[in-house]
Write an enzyme that holds these catalytic residues in place. Structure first.
Site, PDB file in Angstrom:
ATOM      1  N   THR A 144      46.842  15.309 101.749  1.00 23.10           N
ATOM      2  CA  THR A 144      45.674  15.784 102.489  1.00 23.10           C
ATOM      3  C   THR A 144      44.671  14.666 102.751  1.00 23.10           C
ATOM      4  O   THR A 144      44.631  13.672 102.009  1.00 23.10           O
ATOM      5  CB  THR A 144      44.999  16.908 101.668  1.00 23.10           C
ATOM      6  OG1 THR A 144      43.733  17.214 102.231  1.00 23.10           O
ATOM      7  CG2 THR A 144      44.748  16.483 100.217  1.00 23.10           C
ATOM      8  N   ASP A 145      43.819  14.881 103.761  1.00 22.68           N
ATOM      9  CA  ASP A 145      42.739  13.915 104.019  1.00 22.68           C
ATOM     10  C   ASP A 145      41.647  14.000 102.947  1.00 22.68           C
ATOM     11  O   ASP A 145      40.802  13.104 102.839  1.00 22.68           O
ATOM     12  CB  ASP A 145      42.134  14.141 105.421  1.00 22.68           C
ATOM     13  CG  ASP A 145      41.574  15.546 105.647  1.00 22.68           C
ATOM     14  OD1 ASP A 145      41.660  16.391 104.734  1.00 22.68           O
ATOM     15  OD2 ASP A 145      41.037  15.797 106.750  1.00 22.68           O
ATOM     16  N   GLU A 146      41.655  15.090 102.162  1.00 20.59           N
ATOM     17  CA  GLU A 146      40.581  15.273 101.174  1.00 20.59           C
ATOM     18  C   GLU A 146      40.605  14.205 100.076  1.00 20.59           C
ATOM     19  O   GLU A 146      39.610  14.031  99.380  1.00 20.59           O
ATOM     20  CB  GLU A 146      40.662  16.665 100.543  1.00 20.59           C
ATOM     21  CG  GLU A 146      40.512  17.764 101.557  1.00 20.59           C
ATOM     22  CD  GLU A 146      40.071  19.097 100.974  1.00 20.59           C
ATOM     23  OE1 GLU A 146      39.666  19.152  99.814  1.00 20.59           O
ATOM     24  OE2 GLU A 146      40.158  20.090 101.712  1.00 20.59           O
ATOM     25  N   TYR A 170      40.913  20.131  93.363  1.00 21.68           N
ATOM     26  CA  TYR A 170      42.074  20.130  94.262  1.00 21.68           C
ATOM     27  C   TYR A 170      42.369  18.721  94.772  1.00 21.68           C
ATOM     28  O   TYR A 170      43.498  18.221  94.655  1.00 21.68           O
ATOM     29  CB  TYR A 170      41.839  21.079  95.450  1.00 21.68           C
ATOM     30  CG  TYR A 170      42.801  20.846  96.603  1.00 21.68           C
ATOM     31  CD1 TYR A 170      44.148  21.175  96.489  1.00 21.68           C
ATOM     32  CD2 TYR A 170      42.365  20.272  97.806  1.00 21.68           C
ATOM     33  CE1 TYR A 170      45.043  20.945  97.535  1.00 21.68           C
ATOM     34  CE2 TYR A 170      43.245  20.041  98.853  1.00 21.68           C
ATOM     35  CZ  TYR A 170      44.584  20.377  98.718  1.00 21.68           C
ATOM     36  OH  TYR A 170      45.460  20.132  99.749  1.00 21.68           O
ATOM     37  N   LYS A 174      45.599  16.218  94.219  1.00 20.12           N
ATOM     38  CA  LYS A 174      46.433  15.676  95.299  1.00 20.12           C
ATOM     39  C   LYS A 174      46.408  14.138  95.272  1.00 20.12           C
ATOM     40  O   LYS A 174      47.435  13.492  95.477  1.00 20.12           O
ATOM     41  CB  LYS A 174      45.960  16.190  96.667  1.00 20.12           C
ATOM     42  CG  LYS A 174      46.193  17.672  96.923  1.00 20.12           C
ATOM     43  CD  LYS A 174      47.659  18.085  96.934  1.00 20.12           C
ATOM     44  CE  LYS A 174      48.417  17.586  98.147  1.00 20.12           C
ATOM     45  NZ  LYS A 174      49.806  18.146  98.189  1.00 20.12           N
TER      46      LYS A 174
HETATM   47  P1  NAD Z   1      50.127  27.269 100.665  1.00 24.62           P
HETATM   48  O1  NAD Z   1      49.230  27.561  99.520  1.00 24.62           O
HETATM   49  O2  NAD Z   1      50.178  28.206 101.814  1.00 24.62           O
HETATM   50  O3  NAD Z   1      51.631  27.128 100.149  1.00 24.62           O
HETATM   51  C1  NAD Z   1      51.965  26.383  99.014  1.00 24.62           C
HETATM   52  C2  NAD Z   1      53.294  26.887  98.459  1.00 24.62           C
HETATM   53  O4  NAD Z   1      53.600  26.064  97.316  1.00 24.62           O
HETATM   54  C3  NAD Z   1      53.236  28.336  97.970  1.00 24.62           C
HETATM   55  O5  NAD Z   1      54.314  29.103  98.511  1.00 24.62           O
HETATM   56  C4  NAD Z   1      53.358  28.220  96.463  1.00 24.62           C
HETATM   57  O6  NAD Z   1      54.071  29.296  95.851  1.00 24.62           O
HETATM   58  C5  NAD Z   1      54.112  26.898  96.297  1.00 24.62           C
HETATM   59  N1  NAD Z   1      53.850  26.303  94.975  1.00 24.62           N
HETATM   60  C6  NAD Z   1      52.640  26.022  94.422  1.00 24.62           C
HETATM   61  N2  NAD Z   1      52.807  25.541  93.176  1.00 24.62           N
HETATM   62  C7  NAD Z   1      54.151  25.521  92.946  1.00 24.62           C
HETATM   63  C8  NAD Z   1      54.940  25.164  91.819  1.00 24.62           C
HETATM   64  N3  NAD Z   1      54.390  24.771  90.663  1.00 24.62           N
HETATM   65  N4  NAD Z   1      56.280  25.251  91.918  1.00 24.62           N
HETATM   66  C9  NAD Z   1      56.863  25.703  93.065  1.00 24.62           C
HETATM   67  N5  NAD Z   1      56.160  26.095  94.143  1.00 24.62           N
HETATM   68  C10 NAD Z   1      54.816  26.002  94.082  1.00 24.62           C
HETATM   69  O7  NAD Z   1      49.741  25.800 101.115  1.00 24.62           O
HETATM   70  P2  NAD Z   1      49.860  25.107 102.553  1.00 24.62           P
HETATM   71  O8  NAD Z   1      48.588  25.276 103.268  1.00 24.62           O
HETATM   72  O9  NAD Z   1      51.138  25.504 103.194  1.00 24.62           O
HETATM   73  O10 NAD Z   1      49.939  23.570 102.112  1.00 24.62           O
HETATM   74  C11 NAD Z   1      51.195  22.939 101.889  1.00 24.62           C
HETATM   75  C12 NAD Z   1      50.971  21.494 101.486  1.00 24.62           C
HETATM   76  O11 NAD Z   1      50.265  20.806 102.499  1.00 24.62           O
HETATM   77  C13 NAD Z   1      50.148  21.315 100.209  1.00 24.62           C
HETATM   78  O12 NAD Z   1      50.699  20.279  99.471  1.00 24.62           O
HETATM   79  C14 NAD Z   1      48.756  20.973 100.713  1.00 24.62           C
HETATM   80  O13 NAD Z   1      48.083  20.163  99.766  1.00 24.62           O
HETATM   81  C15 NAD Z   1      49.103  20.189 101.967  1.00 24.62           C
HETATM   82  N6  NAD Z   1      48.085  20.229 103.026  1.00 24.62           N
HETATM   83  C16 NAD Z   1      47.577  21.432 103.464  1.00 24.62           C
HETATM   84  C17 NAD Z   1      46.649  21.462 104.501  1.00 24.62           C
HETATM   85  C18 NAD Z   1      46.065  22.754 105.014  1.00 24.62           C
HETATM   86  O14 NAD Z   1      45.094  22.713 105.774  1.00 24.62           O
HETATM   87  N7  NAD Z   1      46.590  23.903 104.676  1.00 24.62           N
HETATM   88  C19 NAD Z   1      46.233  20.249 105.085  1.00 24.62           C
HETATM   89  C20 NAD Z   1      46.757  19.041 104.601  1.00 24.62           C
HETATM   90  C21 NAD Z   1      47.696  19.054 103.592  1.00 24.62           C
HETATM   91  O1  DAU Z   2      41.430  18.902 104.850  1.00 27.98           O
HETATM   92  C1  DAU Z   2      42.670  19.413 104.466  1.00 27.98           C
HETATM   93  C2  DAU Z   2      42.479  20.570 103.518  1.00 27.98           C
HETATM   94  O2  DAU Z   2      41.980  21.657 104.280  1.00 27.98           O
HETATM   95  C3  DAU Z   2      43.751  20.974 102.790  1.00 27.98           C
HETATM   96  O3  DAU Z   2      44.180  19.920 101.985  1.00 27.98           O
HETATM   97  C4  DAU Z   2      43.506  22.220 101.928  1.00 27.98           C
HETATM   98  O4  DAU Z   2      44.727  22.641 101.346  1.00 27.98           O
HETATM   99  C5  DAU Z   2      42.968  23.318 102.827  1.00 27.98           C
HETATM  100  O5  DAU Z   2      42.646  24.457 102.037  1.00 27.98           O
HETATM  101  C6  DAU Z   2      41.728  22.854 103.577  1.00 27.98           C
HETATM  102  O6  DAU Z   2      40.592  22.674 102.674  1.00 27.98           O
HETATM  103  P1  DAU Z   2      39.113  23.133 103.083  1.00 27.98           P
HETATM  104  O7  DAU Z   2      38.342  23.361 101.848  1.00 27.98           O
HETATM  105  O8  DAU Z   2      38.531  22.219 104.106  1.00 27.98           O
HETATM  106  O9  DAU Z   2      39.482  24.524 103.822  1.00 27.98           O
HETATM  107  P2  DAU Z   2      38.792  25.968 103.768  1.00 27.98           P
HETATM  108  O10 DAU Z   2      39.442  26.782 104.838  1.00 27.98           O
HETATM  109  O11 DAU Z   2      38.737  26.524 102.400  1.00 27.98           O
HETATM  110  O12 DAU Z   2      37.293  25.660 104.222  1.00 27.98           O
HETATM  111  C7  DAU Z   2      37.023  25.044 105.477  1.00 27.98           C
HETATM  112  C8  DAU Z   2      35.528  24.846 105.574  1.00 27.98           C
HETATM  113  O13 DAU Z   2      34.897  26.129 105.686  1.00 27.98           O
HETATM  114  C9  DAU Z   2      34.903  24.194 104.354  1.00 27.98           C
HETATM  115  O14 DAU Z   2      33.857  23.342 104.773  1.00 27.98           O
HETATM  116  C10 DAU Z   2      34.340  25.360 103.549  1.00 27.98           C
HETATM  117  C11 DAU Z   2      33.975  26.363 104.626  1.00 27.98           C
HETATM  118  N1  DAU Z   2      34.093  27.793 104.248  1.00 27.98           N
HETATM  119  C12 DAU Z   2      35.264  28.212 103.714  1.00 27.98           C
HETATM  120  C13 DAU Z   2      35.443  29.525 103.364  1.00 27.98           C
HETATM  121  C14 DAU Z   2      36.743  30.000 102.743  1.00 27.98           C
HETATM  122  C15 DAU Z   2      33.050  28.674 104.524  1.00 27.98           C
HETATM  123  O15 DAU Z   2      31.991  28.287 105.047  1.00 27.98           O
HETATM  124  N2  DAU Z   2      33.231  29.988 104.195  1.00 27.98           N
HETATM  125  C16 DAU Z   2      34.370  30.461 103.605  1.00 27.98           C
HETATM  126  O16 DAU Z   2      34.446  31.682 103.307  1.00 27.98           O
END
Ligand code: NAD
Ligand code: DAU
Length: 361
Positions: A144-146, A170, A174
């Site tokens: 992630t970019d985080e 988190y 990562k």
């Molecule tokens: P998600 O939470 O929808 O899915 C994650 C999956 O991983 C789930 O099905 C969960 O059961 C599985 N998992 C978690 N812990 C596990 C373990 N110990 N063993 C086996 N399986 C396990 O997440 P997502 O949004 O699909 O993200 C997928 C990946 O991409 C993550 O690594 C996340 O850090 C990364 N990522 C997500 C975003 C985003 O915006 N969603 C952005 C950048 C990177």
């Molecule tokens: O940047 C990549 C990341 O983006 C991924 O690595 C993470 O897995 C993914 O969850 C996401 O993280 P964020 O914390 O940025 O996403 P989230 O959707 O939780 O929140 C987006 C923004 O919105 C953040 O600034 C917090 C804000 N927010 C979020 C929720 C859930 C609100 O204002 N209200 C809310 O109820």
């Protein structure tokens, strides 16, 4: 790009999640690789759509599900043995920042220990491959970019050599897993790569993340929680564009490299929330209160990162990746999907036991 993957055995971790599921569905419907989906099946998991695709297209000979928790080394070793992979795409992780603040331990165990177990079992597997298979083996860690921390307004976007500065449990978990992957490359020459991607959105995202949560709240006529003053900025990327990037990197990426992936979709949270309300108002006009009147500023997330922005020039110039979707068109597509799939949300929320009523922390 897909032809490079044809006939290969690909182990995907986290394939029951939002992004992993989109990767698997793409691989099943184009190309002819053999997919092994490793997932523990957590609260956000859903494999129904994968099963539908398998049944409709008689593809079950190309797909194996492995219910495995990465925290358990024996289970991981067994999964590697069964799948005997040519490629590994590692997406499994606990992924929600708010949950990591409430209870960090599962993030450390799944994201750090889990990645360590996977790396070790994969390294053992790779070391025993024939010369020909060994040369082609690759491990892609999806991050992630985080990990880069919080950017001030007007600062240039994160790039591949930007210093790490994670600020939530988190992102720290990562970042730790990224460091493990990098060190396995440098120490053992383990053929790994990393992608650092910005915020994804799209159909089938568990409705605890901002975009699907806002859609759900608005459709139910409930308060829409906006953390702080809503000025925090995220760089939104449609999930199918992220799938393109992942498949490009696993096919053509250079071993030992990392690639930043962003959406050119920088928006403040208040802008995003207002856009959702406006699109909804056009699609299904609100009955009582206008959707935007539901926006409710709540207590901010502790340590809330101000801004993420990605400089994607490396993956663009070296691998030719470009996102195909504009934020606006992909957001509309996503909203339409959620309107048509209210049942999906109800079902995944009830199976997870998650309440959509958090009012910030
Ligand atoms: P998600 O939470 O929808 O899915 C994650 C999956 O991983 C789930 O099905 C969960 O059961 C599985 N998992 C978690 N812990 C596990 C373990 N110990 N063993 C086996 N399986 C396990 O997440 P997502 O949004 O699909 O993200 C997928 C990946 O991409 C993550 O690594 C996340 O850090 C990364 N990522 C997500 C975003 C985003 O915006 N969603 C952005 C950048 C990177
Ligand atoms: O940047 C990549 C990341 O983006 C991924 O690595 C993470 O897995 C993914 O969850 C996401 O993280 P964020 O914390 O940025 O996403 P989230 O959707 O939780 O929140 C987006 C923004 O919105 C953040 O600034 C917090 C804000 N927010 C979020 C929720 C859930 C609100 O204002 N209200 C809310 O109820």
């Amino acid at each position: 790009m897909m032809e490079k993957l044809n006939g290969l055995k690909i182990l995907i971790t986290g394939g029951a999640g939002f992004i992993g599921g989109a990767v698997i569905r793409r691989l099943l419907t184009s190309g002819d690789s053999f997919i092994f989906n490793l997932d523990k099946i957590g609260y956000a998991s859903d494999i129904n759509e994968i099963h539908r695709i398998l049944n409709d297209n008689e593809l079950s000979n190309r797909y194996t599900f492995l219910k495995v928790d990465l925290k358990d080394m024996k289970e991981v070793e067994n999964a590697i043995k069964i799948s005997d992979p040519d490629l590994i795409i590692h997406l499994a992780a606990e992924s929600h920042v708010d949950r990591s603040i409430d209870s960090p331990s599962e993030f450390i165990l799944s994201n750090v220990l889990g990645t360590f177990n996977l790396l070790e079992a994969s390294r053992e597997h790779w070391s025993k491959l024939s010369k020909k298979r060994k040369e082609k083996f690759k491990f892609l860690h999806v991050s992630t970019d985080e990990v880069f921390g919080s950017l001030d307004v007007n600062k240039k976007g994160f790039h591949e050599s930007y210093p790490y500065d994670p600020r939530s449990p988190y992102s720290a978990s990562k970042a730790s897993s990224d460091h493990l992957v990098r060190s396995w490359f440098h120490t053992y020459k383990f053929p790994s790569m990393i992608t650092n991607c910005s915020n994804n959105f799209g159909p089938k995202q568990f409705p605890e993340k901002l975009i699907p949560l806002v859609i759900q709240k608005a459709l139910k006529g409930e308060d829409i929680p906006l953390y702080g003053d809503g000025s925090n900025v995220r760089d939104w990327l449609f999930v199918e564009d992220h799938v393109d990037a992942i498949l490009l990197v696993i096919s053509k990426g250079v071993i030992g490299q990392s690639y930043c992936v962003g959406g050119f979709g920088e928006k403040s949270n208040i802008e995003v929330v207002k856009m959702i309300c406006e699109i909804l108002e056009n699609l299904i006009p609100s009955q009582k209160v206008p959707y935007h009147n539901l926006i409710n500023k709540v207590k901010d997330r502790p340590g809330h990162d101000l801004r993420y922005s990605i400089d994607s020039s490396k993956i663009q110039s070296e691998l030719g990746w470009v996102p195909k979707h504009s934020f606006e068109s992909a957001l509309k597509k996503t909203i339409c999907w959620y309107i048509e799939n209210v049942d999906w949300c109800e079902q995944i929320l009830s199976q997870s036991g998650y309440e959509l009523d958090r009012k910030g922390i």
